[in-house]
Scaffold this motif. Sequence first.
Motif, short mmCIF file in Angstrom:
data_model
loop_
_atom_site.label_atom_id
_atom_site.label_comp_id
_atom_site.label_asym_id
_atom_site.label_seq_id
_atom_site.Cartn_x
_atom_site.Cartn_y
_atom_site.Cartn_z
N LEU A 240 -7.65 32.08 25.30
CA LEU A 240 -8.47 33.09 25.92
C LEU A 240 -9.44 33.85 24.78
O LEU A 240 -9.41 34.88 24.37
N LEU B 175 -13.48 33.74 27.82
CA LEU B 175 -13.52 34.71 28.88
C LEU B 175 -14.79 34.98 29.53
O LEU B 175 -14.84 35.13 30.86
N VAL C 274 -16.17 33.48 38.52
CA VAL C 274 -15.81 34.82 39.62
C VAL C 274 -17.22 35.25 40.07
O VAL C 274 -17.18 35.16 41.32
N PHE D 142 -17.18 42.31 26.24
CA PHE D 142 -16.89 41.14 27.52
C PHE D 142 -16.45 42.10 28.52
O PHE D 142 -16.88 42.18 29.63
N TRP D 143 -15.38 43.10 28.43
CA TRP D 143 -14.49 43.85 29.59
C TRP D 143 -15.46 44.83 30.00
O TRP D 143 -15.69 44.79 31.19
N PHE E 56 -18.18 42.60 31.97
CA PHE E 56 -17.74 42.09 33.27
C PHE E 56 -17.47 42.70 34.49
O PHE E 56 -17.89 42.85 35.54
N ILE E 57 -16.50 43.60 33.95
CA ILE E 57 -16.03 44.73 35.07
C ILE E 57 -16.97 45.62 35.80
O ILE E 57 -16.93 45.88 36.74
N TYR F 284 -19.45 43.83 38.15
CA TYR F 284 -18.67 43.52 39.01
C TYR F 284 -18.86 44.71 40.02
O TYR F 284 -19.10 44.47 41.27
N MET G 69 -6.15 38.97 31.43
CA MET G 69 -7.19 38.37 32.30
C MET G 69 -6.75 38.04 33.54
O MET G 69 -7.31 38.33 34.66
N ILE H 101 -6.33 40.97 35.52
CA ILE H 101 -7.75 41.58 36.01
C ILE H 101 -8.12 40.69 37.24
O ILE H 101 -8.78 41.21 38.23
N LEU H 102 -8.09 39.38 37.10
CA LEU H 102 -8.39 38.56 38.21
C LEU H 102 -7.70 38.79 39.55
O LEU H 102 -8.47 38.72 40.51
N ILE I 182 -8.96 41.94 40.90
CA ILE I 182 -10.40 41.67 41.38
C ILE I 182 -10.37 41.04 42.77
O ILE I 182 -10.98 41.54 43.69
#
Lengths: 233, 588, 279
Positions: free
Chosen positions: B372, B377, B384, B452-453, B456-457, B460, C1, C4-5, C8
């Motif tokens: 990861l 990531l 997603v 990144f976090w 991304f979050i 979304y 991760m 988190i997925l 989501i």
Amino acid sequence: MTLVLLYLAALAVLAARWLGQQHLADRPWLTAGSPHPLGVPTTRPSPARLGLGVFLASAGLLFALLVAAYAMRVPATAPVPLDPRLLWLTTSLLVGASLALHGARGAARRGREDEATAALGLAAAAGVGFLGGQALAWRALWEAGIAHQGPDAAAAFFCLITALHGLHILAGLVALAWVTARGALLPRPADLGPSIALCTLYWDALLAVWLVLFGLLFRTPWSGLIDALCRPG
Amino acid sequence: MSDAITGPQDGSALLPEADELYHPHSWWTRYVFSQDAKVIAIQYSGTALAIGFVALILSWLIRLQLGFPGLAAFIGPAEYYQLITMHGMIMVVYLLTAVFLGGFGNYLIPLMLGARDMVFPYLNMLSYWIYLLAVLVLVVSFFAPGGPTGAGWTLYPPQAILAGTPGQEWGIVLMLISLILFIAGFTMGGVNYIVTVLQARAPGMTLMRMPLTIWGIFTATILALLAFPALFVGAVMMLLDRLLGTSFFMPAILEAGQRLRYGGGSPILFQHLFWFFGHPEVYIVALPAFGIVSDLISTHARKNIFGYRMMVWAIVAIGALSFVVWAHHMYVSGMNPYFGFFFATTTLIIAIPTAIKVYNWVLTLWRGDIHLTVPMLFAIAFIVTFLNGGLTGLFLGNVVVDVPLSDTMFVVAHFHMVMGVAPILVIFGGIYHWYPKVTGRMLDARLGQVHFWITFIGAYAIFFPMHYLGLLGVPRRYYETAGLGFVPPSAQSLNAFISLVAFVVGAAQVVFLFNILRSLKHGAPAGGNPWHATTLEWQTPETPPPHGNWGPTLPVVYRWPYDYSVPGAPEDFLPQNQPDPAHAGAVP
Amino acid sequence: MALILVLIAVGSVAFHLLSPWWWTPIASNWSYIDTTLIITFWITGAVFTAIVLFMAYCLWRFRHRPGRRAAYEPERPRLEAWLTVVTALGIAAMLAPGLAVWSQFVRAPADAAEVEILAQQWRWSFRLPGADGRLGAADIRHVGDDNPLGLDPGDLAGQDDLVVDGGDLHLALGRPVKLLMRSYDVVHNFYVPEFRAKMDIIPGMVTHVWLTPSRTGTFEAICNEVCGTNHYAMRGRVVVEDEPAFRSWLDQQTAVSQRAARSTGMREAGMRRSATNKR
């Protein structure tokens, strides 16, 4: 849009034929270890020729889209109110330019450098003549006051289409001048052949485009075919 | 370097006369008017990211108005429409297209294919400078009298060139000129990319040994060369309508009660031209992203990409189909409604190859050895968001479902998810992945994780709830929704929440910028192949690669780009220029 | 991760179920559109959740541990073929009802009453046919101060048309209407969220859309295609009411001929007044 779709379909057929020779169904993980799994590559066009071909494909679509826009916008019964004889003259000049280039190409292939240079000059002169003739046509439209007015937009389309085509011709003239200058000035003008071949391809393509545009804008023997292609129903 | 194997030289891999170009003579020709594709790539990316930051700030202002109407007194309706127009246009054309093709394309095509440079380096340089000029013209329009155009990024006539729309005097003219320049510049680059891919591949690099990144960029370039002419035609015709009073797109029209001299033109004609460009444009951005993500996932999961052949075929199929779906943007445009049957069908068919790509990415993870890392990531986050945006595309592509949703916030959420957030995540992932090759130093992983976090979050959380505003019927491009009875107060709270998240996500990009600048000097030295990747760009004799890339001899390709974890090989990767697994130990 | 997925996927579904933001109660015959939308939601929701959860599982199950090595598996054509077929079926399940509903959408019933909508920056006007049931011709050439809709004075069919300029549009409950839409300036779009149906309005041509109001009430009509600075403020209202109420509203409207007479009278009065002032 029929013409555009046909044009795209033709390109797709070309691409599919080419892709068909690229072994797309191979399983590449099985051929590891060999630098030439497909054998030695066959002959290919020079990068310049290929690049020009790619550019012409893109420019060709530009004109196809203009034709489609014309067909959507201008009613079929609205020819450009302009004396077609002038346009027949310019068309024959463009044909002459192409013929001269073919002559130059043949001369270069036979090693007759001076002949080739002369033919290049002839082609350039014909190209200049073509642009001059188009300019006269614009002036006639301008004086008639319909260059950009008129509800059917046929005259406006004429100016737009010939201007874009003329810009491409102008670029072709610059290339011709450059090649001719190289032929005349370089002490050892040995390899004009490829450059002339490039010019010939370019001018032939522009001639083909022009014949379509001319047939679209005026009543010519081949106009019916173009109408059928871009005005379905 | 042991793997710079002297192989059979392929004479046509390189223009003979190009050799003399590999020696820039001064600082200017080395770094400014450089003909090295790698320098041009950095120039392209730098310019695009700079103008992208402008677009980011514009989006903040948009969210400020939507989340807290009236708080910013300087944003009136006219300014609001200018903000959304410029934000959209910059992001789609000047950032995404430029970064993927001008940036990643220039950097990766020669390196991944084992070429010394692009085939026409001079044209390549010209391409960048014209692009820069286009960006400058765009920037000038911000300061022109009347400001930039506020016609919406779709620039629909007659509205775009009439009074009643902000930026009607200069903004729209400069916008159109800028687009025409962009297209001219791009065509030069695009011809280059295609000829390079076709003719400058290293010996042994067959098409089916090309990394998917190259397949994506190559196909996208073809699409661009065939799509941009439509925008070019549309832009030139609108420019003439605006400046010379022609009536290509202009019917008989009243402007503030006065009859204008226009007549007979067809506004729908422009929409056809625009979307004939506009839909392939989505794939011009998406296909390179698909390719890059495939390579990131494969490399960081230490596993070959699942179904490589299907992936290639899907890219080609998507590219071909993307030219027969354009009118799905025009279901309620007043065009012949019977077109809807055709375009809905083609649009939903294109979902099949796209779905296959998603399956194959996910199946690549199956039984992998997943590291990861930061690029990984971003790649997973791409799946997603792209999946989410792709699925909502099925709503909008299916003609009747589109009727209530078109031009609502649902559309805004959909395309931000699928061609905003998703490709930008790939751009970030790509930068984290290739930065070590570009600079010789790693980006800081901890800062990368933070970046990144939040991104991304946050992204979304911005765009997923936004779909529901669209379902409710909240229209897009509304300066304010106050007074609309069907919009409950809670929707305004949701808008405020979205805006707050957007401010945070925007601010997080500063972390990224800081990371990039700091790591130039202070990043950990990366070595030539920090990710233990197989593709050629990681096998250069020097890092960062000098002009000419490969030292005295070109690499020879012996295998496909996904030989990860090959049974029997000593390492879990076999570079493409590795003749035999037995020698793998010799790779540094 | 992986965690988190999962969050989501679960969070998106929960948001969908719990969200207070949902479409407005429908007020037209286009409930089929809502049905198709629901089908699409089910299919796409299932696919989204399945793929994200599967990915989360992979990330957790196959995470890197020292000594671990990935499997070598270039492809599995049978699996890919299966996935393709299943996807194609799912797509067809969404497309088929979509196209079926669209074929109704594009064919207005023959008995639909015609109503004209004229969009201008940034207001709505409406016109209903008079006793003859026909709308008179109109063209931009005839637009003037006393003829904002550009009705053709030579067309007798237009003389009894009812013009609603600045007021609400009333529609009769349960009676199909075909909205004929025109614009004299830029592209607009007539959108009543409760009706679901909408259509762009293009200057230089007449676009149309049809629907049957199925619920009484007052609904907002908004412009849904950016049309200039005040796009967001271009709002109108549609009132759906039962037949008697609709009839009595119709009776209160003035016909074009009466308006013309009145405005001619007003203009004459105005001229008299200005003449008086000069004197």
